[in-house]
Design a protein around this motif. Sequence first.
Motif, PDB file in Angstrom:
ATOM      1  N   VAL A 327      40.296 124.573  27.722  1.00  0.00           N
ATOM      2  CA  VAL A 327      38.945 124.289  27.277  1.00  0.00           C
ATOM      3  C   VAL A 327      38.097 125.798  27.012  1.00  0.00           C
ATOM      4  O   VAL A 327      37.801 126.084  28.011  1.00  0.00           O
ATOM      5  CB  VAL A 327      38.271 123.487  28.534  1.00  0.00           C
ATOM      6  N   PRO A 328      37.618 125.862  25.997  1.00  0.00           N
ATOM      7  CA  PRO A 328      36.951 127.160  25.723  1.00  0.00           C
ATOM      8  C   PRO A 328      35.495 127.080  26.020  1.00  0.00           C
ATOM      9  O   PRO A 328      34.994 125.957  26.568  1.00  0.00           O
ATOM     10  CB  PRO A 328      36.810 127.208  24.147  1.00  0.00           C
ATOM     11  N   SER A 329      34.677 128.006  26.006  1.00  0.00           N
ATOM     12  CA  SER A 329      33.118 127.933  26.460  1.00  0.00           C
ATOM     13  C   SER A 329      32.510 127.359  25.579  1.00  0.00           C
ATOM     14  O   SER A 329      31.200 126.826  25.993  1.00  0.00           O
ATOM     15  CB  SER A 329      32.852 129.501  26.643  1.00  0.00           C
ATOM     16  N   SER A 330      32.807 127.197  24.376  1.00  0.00           N
ATOM     17  CA  SER A 330      31.993 126.349  23.377  1.00  0.00           C
ATOM     18  C   SER A 330      32.742 126.192  22.001  1.00  0.00           C
ATOM     19  O   SER A 330      33.935 126.856  21.837  1.00  0.00           O
ATOM     20  CB  SER A 330      30.605 127.226  22.861  1.00  0.00           C
ATOM     21  N   MET A 331      32.499 125.313  21.260  1.00  0.00           N
ATOM     22  CA  MET A 331      33.065 125.193  19.935  1.00  0.00           C
ATOM     23  C   MET A 331      32.162 125.026  18.899  1.00  0.00           C
ATOM     24  O   MET A 331      30.759 124.395  19.144  1.00  0.00           O
ATOM     25  CB  MET A 331      33.751 123.967  20.011  1.00  0.00           C
ATOM     26  N   SER A 332      32.380 125.452  17.536  1.00  0.00           N
ATOM     27  CA  SER A 332      31.336 125.493  16.383  1.00  0.00           C
ATOM     28  C   SER A 332      32.197 124.398  15.271  1.00  0.00           C
ATOM     29  O   SER A 332      33.244 124.816  15.231  1.00  0.00           O
ATOM     30  CB  SER A 332      31.375 126.764  15.510  1.00  0.00           C
ATOM     31  N   ASN A 343      27.699 125.761  31.951  1.00  0.00           N
ATOM     32  CA  ASN A 343      28.120 127.181  31.327  1.00  0.00           C
ATOM     33  C   ASN A 343      29.311 127.499  32.063  1.00  0.00           C
ATOM     34  O   ASN A 343      29.418 127.572  33.376  1.00  0.00           O
ATOM     35  CB  ASN A 343      27.042 128.295  31.542  1.00  0.00           C
ATOM     36  N   HIS A 344      30.351 127.813  31.391  1.00  0.00           N
ATOM     37  CA  HIS A 344      31.562 128.257  31.807  1.00  0.00           C
ATOM     38  C   HIS A 344      32.304 129.079  30.891  1.00  0.00           C
ATOM     39  O   HIS A 344      32.111 129.074  29.676  1.00  0.00           O
ATOM     40  CB  HIS A 344      32.443 127.090  32.228  1.00  0.00           C
ATOM     41  N   GLY A 345      33.338 129.751  31.443  1.00  0.00           N
ATOM     42  CA  GLY A 345      34.333 130.596  30.437  1.00  0.00           C
ATOM     43  C   GLY A 345      35.279 129.631  30.102  1.00  0.00           C
ATOM     44  O   GLY A 345      35.317 128.474  30.082  1.00  0.00           O
ATOM     45  N   GLN A 346      36.561 130.344  29.822  1.00  0.00           N
ATOM     46  CA  GLN A 346      37.809 129.372  29.501  1.00  0.00           C
ATOM     47  C   GLN A 346      38.201 128.823  30.644  1.00  0.00           C
ATOM     48  O   GLN A 346      38.421 129.092  31.714  1.00  0.00           O
ATOM     49  CB  GLN A 346      38.895 130.435  28.993  1.00  0.00           C
ATOM     50  N   LEU A 347      38.478 127.406  30.457  1.00  0.00           N
ATOM     51  CA  LEU A 347      38.956 126.665  31.706  1.00  0.00           C
ATOM     52  C   LEU A 347      40.319 125.940  31.332  1.00  0.00           C
ATOM     53  O   LEU A 347      40.535 125.641  29.939  1.00  0.00           O
ATOM     54  CB  LEU A 347      37.894 125.326  31.875  1.00  0.00           C
ATOM     55  N   ASN A 348      41.132 125.931  32.297  1.00  0.00           N
ATOM     56  CA  ASN A 348      42.504 125.431  32.163  1.00  0.00           C
ATOM     57  C   ASN A 348      42.393 123.953  32.998  1.00  0.00           C
ATOM     58  O   ASN A 348      42.959 124.091  34.239  1.00  0.00           O
ATOM     59  CB  ASN A 348      43.639 126.163  32.679  1.00  0.00           C
ATOM     60  N   LEU A 349      42.178 123.037  32.411  1.00  0.00           N
ATOM     61  CA  LEU A 349      41.950 121.703  32.986  1.00  0.00           C
ATOM     62  C   LEU A 349      43.091 120.630  32.845  1.00  0.00           C
ATOM     63  O   LEU A 349      43.609 120.742  31.391  1.00  0.00           O
ATOM     64  CB  LEU A 349      40.516 120.906  32.559  1.00  0.00           C
ATOM     65  N   THR A 350      43.412 119.806  33.526  1.00  0.00           N
ATOM     66  CA  THR A 350      44.414 118.673  32.958  1.00  0.00           C
ATOM     67  C   THR A 350      43.476 117.581  32.444  1.00  0.00           C
ATOM     68  O   THR A 350      42.350 117.619  32.431  1.00  0.00           O
ATOM     69  CB  THR A 350      45.078 118.032  34.311  1.00  0.00           C
ATOM     70  N   ALA A 351      44.024 116.498  31.791  1.00  0.00           N
ATOM     71  CA  ALA A 351      43.382 115.331  31.281  1.00  0.00           C
ATOM     72  C   ALA A 351      42.553 114.673  32.473  1.00  0.00           C
ATOM     73  O   ALA A 351      41.145 114.400  32.196  1.00  0.00           O
ATOM     74  CB  ALA A 351      44.279 114.218  30.681  1.00  0.00           C
ATOM     75  N   ALA A 352      43.106 114.549  33.591  1.00  0.00           N
ATOM     76  CA  ALA A 352      42.149 114.167  34.671  1.00  0.00           C
ATOM     77  C   ALA A 352      41.097 114.833  35.088  1.00  0.00           C
ATOM     78  O   ALA A 352      39.949 114.567  35.395  1.00  0.00           O
ATOM     79  CB  ALA A 352      43.048 114.003  35.810  1.00  0.00           C
ATOM     80  N   VAL A 354      39.433 117.000  32.969  1.00  0.00           N
ATOM     81  CA  VAL A 354      38.664 116.987  31.981  1.00  0.00           C
ATOM     82  C   VAL A 354      37.485 115.471  32.233  1.00  0.00           C
ATOM     83  O   VAL A 354      36.249 115.593  31.999  1.00  0.00           O
ATOM     84  CB  VAL A 354      39.198 116.742  30.486  1.00  0.00           C
ATOM     85  N   ILE A 355      38.234 114.416  32.522  1.00  0.00           N
ATOM     86  CA  ILE A 355      37.510 113.246  32.744  1.00  0.00           C
ATOM     87  C   ILE A 355      36.675 113.322  34.099  1.00  0.00           C
ATOM     88  O   ILE A 355      35.439 113.232  34.230  1.00  0.00           O
ATOM     89  CB  ILE A 355      38.488 111.975  33.159  1.00  0.00           C
ATOM     90  N   ALA A 356      37.098 113.983  35.123  1.00  0.00           N
ATOM     91  CA  ALA A 356      36.523 114.172  36.350  1.00  0.00           C
ATOM     92  C   ALA A 356      35.333 115.175  36.413  1.00  0.00           C
ATOM     93  O   ALA A 356      34.323 115.049  36.935  1.00  0.00           O
ATOM     94  CB  ALA A 356      37.570 114.841  37.509  1.00  0.00           C
ATOM     95  N   LYS A 357      35.548 116.276  35.606  1.00  0.00           N
ATOM     96  CA  LYS A 357      34.576 117.277  35.237  1.00  0.00           C
ATOM     97  C   LYS A 357      33.361 116.838  34.042  1.00  0.00           C
ATOM     98  O   LYS A 357      32.551 117.320  34.015  1.00  0.00           O
ATOM     99  CB  LYS A 357      34.917 118.902  34.955  1.00  0.00           C
ATOM    100  N   SER A 358      33.899 115.749  33.496  1.00  0.00           N
ATOM    101  CA  SER A 358      33.068 115.264  32.227  1.00  0.00           C
ATOM    102  C   SER A 358      32.804 116.292  31.237  1.00  0.00           C
ATOM    103  O   SER A 358      31.682 116.704  30.878  1.00  0.00           O
ATOM    104  CB  SER A 358      31.938 114.726  32.565  1.00  0.00           C
ATOM    105  N   SER A 359      33.999 117.061  30.836  1.00  0.00           N
ATOM    106  CA  SER A 359      33.929 117.940  29.670  1.00  0.00           C
ATOM    107  C   SER A 359      33.831 117.361  28.293  1.00  0.00           C
ATOM    108  O   SER A 359      34.931 116.766  27.825  1.00  0.00           O
ATOM    109  CB  SER A 359      35.124 119.116  29.876  1.00  0.00           C
ATOM    110  N   VAL A 476      44.817 105.825  32.679  1.00  0.00           N
ATOM    111  CA  VAL A 476      43.461 106.262  32.678  1.00  0.00           C
ATOM    112  C   VAL A 476      42.599 105.937  33.833  1.00  0.00           C
ATOM    113  O   VAL A 476      41.663 106.712  34.409  1.00  0.00           O
ATOM    114  CB  VAL A 476      42.628 105.401  31.500  1.00  0.00           C
ATOM    115  N   THR A 477      43.198 104.906  34.689  1.00  0.00           N
ATOM    116  CA  THR A 477      42.584 104.504  36.010  1.00  0.00           C
ATOM    117  C   THR A 477      42.621 105.852  36.897  1.00  0.00           C
ATOM    118  O   THR A 477      41.842 106.099  37.774  1.00  0.00           O
ATOM    119  CB  THR A 477      43.273 103.382  36.523  1.00  0.00           C
ATOM    120  N   THR A 478      43.921 106.421  36.965  1.00  0.00           N
ATOM    121  CA  THR A 478      44.007 107.465  37.735  1.00  0.00           C
ATOM    122  C   THR A 478      43.174 108.636  37.344  1.00  0.00           C
ATOM    123  O   THR A 478      42.720 109.174  38.264  1.00  0.00           O
ATOM    124  CB  THR A 478      45.619 107.981  37.524  1.00  0.00           C
ATOM    125  N   MET A 479      42.878 108.895  35.903  1.00  0.00           N
ATOM    126  CA  MET A 479      41.995 109.887  35.671  1.00  0.00           C
ATOM    127  C   MET A 479      40.417 109.504  36.164  1.00  0.00           C
ATOM    128  O   MET A 479      39.709 110.369  36.696  1.00  0.00           O
ATOM    129  CB  MET A 479      41.887 110.040  34.275  1.00  0.00           C
TER     130      MET A 479
END
Length: 587
Positions: A327-332, A343-352, A354-359, A476-479
């Motif tokens: 996950v980058p810090s932003s996208m154009s 605000n964040h820098g580069q993140l290495n998230l799982t799909a879960a 992404v859902i947990a942090k609501s990215s 998806v329920t697990t996420m």
Amino acid sequence: MTGTTRARRAGVVRRRVQISLAVVLVVFLAFGARLLQIQGFDTSAYAAMASDAGTRSTVVPAERGQILDRNGVPLATSYDGITLTADPTLTAENAPRIAGILREVLGTEVDYFDLIDQLRKPDSRFVYVVKDIPAWQADQVMDGLKEAELTGVFVQHESLRSYPNGSVAANLIGRLNNDGQGVGGLEQRYDDLLSGTDGSATYSVSPTGEKIPLADSQVTDMVPGSDVTTTIDSDLQWYADDTLSQAVQAAGADWGLAVTLDVQTCEVLQMSQVPTFDADAKTGLTDAKTVSRGLQTVYEPGSVMKAITMAALADQGKISPTTPISVPSSMSIDGFTIGDAWNHGQLNLTAAGVIAKSSNLGTIIASQQMDDETMYEYLSRFGFGTKTGVGLPGESVGILTDPAGWSKANHATISFGQGVSVTAMQMVRAVGAIANGGQICEPTVVSGSRSPEGVTTPTPHDAPKQIISQEAARSVTTMMEAVTTDDGSAPAAQIPGYRVAGKTGTAWRVDPDTGRYVSGSHTVSFMGFAPADAPRFLTYVVIDNPTAAASGGGTAAPVFRDIMSMALQRFGILPTGAPAPQTPLSW
């Protein structure tokens, strides 16, 4: 006393008895002759009298059927009321005197000059004088008119509506207008079934307005309406109404709603909104309060839609809870800069993760694995852009545009719930399919009806339809379970002893006049179901335009927790005891 004297007196008594009997016989003969004359010879004369005076018809109102909760508790019921009517051809001459008596008894409930106008209404033989008054007031009016020898005012019994719980579930139940017709909700949807068929009574009246006893009359019996049994639990409904009201007030929001669904039966257990109205007291009857927010209000759902995006990807085998996403810090995209809520820098998230942090960014990257047509097809499968089948009046289909016109930015924002508009019931139905193992069904608020003869008719339902695989739904329920952990975005949704799956939502609000997003204005929400490993109930909470600091996890999730806890307790749903999965949120 000599025998001669006694005989003389006895003779006198006999003569008196004979005379009395003769008098009585003459009287009876006179009455009999008169009766024979009336019935046998002077019928045409009395018919002419009736014709001169006219006939009077009164409605025998049908008792409107009840609206009941799932346990038989009345949500709407009927009772006998009294209405005073008048025949202006009989009241016009004495209108001021009649109006004076009515005013004296009824006080400010009536207007003296309006009464005079009604009582003198030209070319009319029927007007309403006053509706829905207590019997004792009607008796006082009629006694006063009788004492003053004033005629032309009549008593008519009406079937009047009562809502014993006041504002509880008011927007779902609906109300009646002044003509006794259903307006909104169940009162409108089932008006024909509830209303029954009125009867009538027609009889001849004299020139003074009195009923002619021996003239012809005709009576048609009324047929009562059927009762309608809802799926609503009135205790849960009351609790949800109260809990939601407190949250909306604390947040300084424009409105809020909460809906609870039994995902196994697709029955709606409660459907609350704030503000609302009181159909019994007839207060709060404004558009903002009588609209059905869950079915008619369209809004952008925000991040709750991420669960649907992940479900589409999981069904295609493109993602799982542990799939790594950079996950980058932003996208154009198309000249628009898109970021996350923090605000964040580069993140290495799982799909879960992404859902947990609501990215937003992580969801966009995941959604790029499917083209516009595929994403649209899955959104359509989940019921967006169509009615839910709940069958209530005024339901909106929301806004889901044709993918032929999508830009890259449209694809990106739709994946996280902006650029698509929904109703709350659409979201409940869609996420309910995830909770129900990938099967979507039509939500229902009515289980059946019962006729006056006692015949019960269940409400027909379409069979559930499998729209994604069971494996995808479990994935998806697990996420979504990760959302309610201490490291997720909604730990406030946790319910001790139960596994809870959920998703927060925070969306920009659109100004309906300009069609543009309003800076700093949001709709916050939380969607969740429990027990996550054996789903039974789903609750969705939406709070619009809070002025206090608010978020889906901090404002809507606690309302979900309280309502869901009440539902689980009320229906005796025990924790499964199974441990929650330890899903990594990053890699």
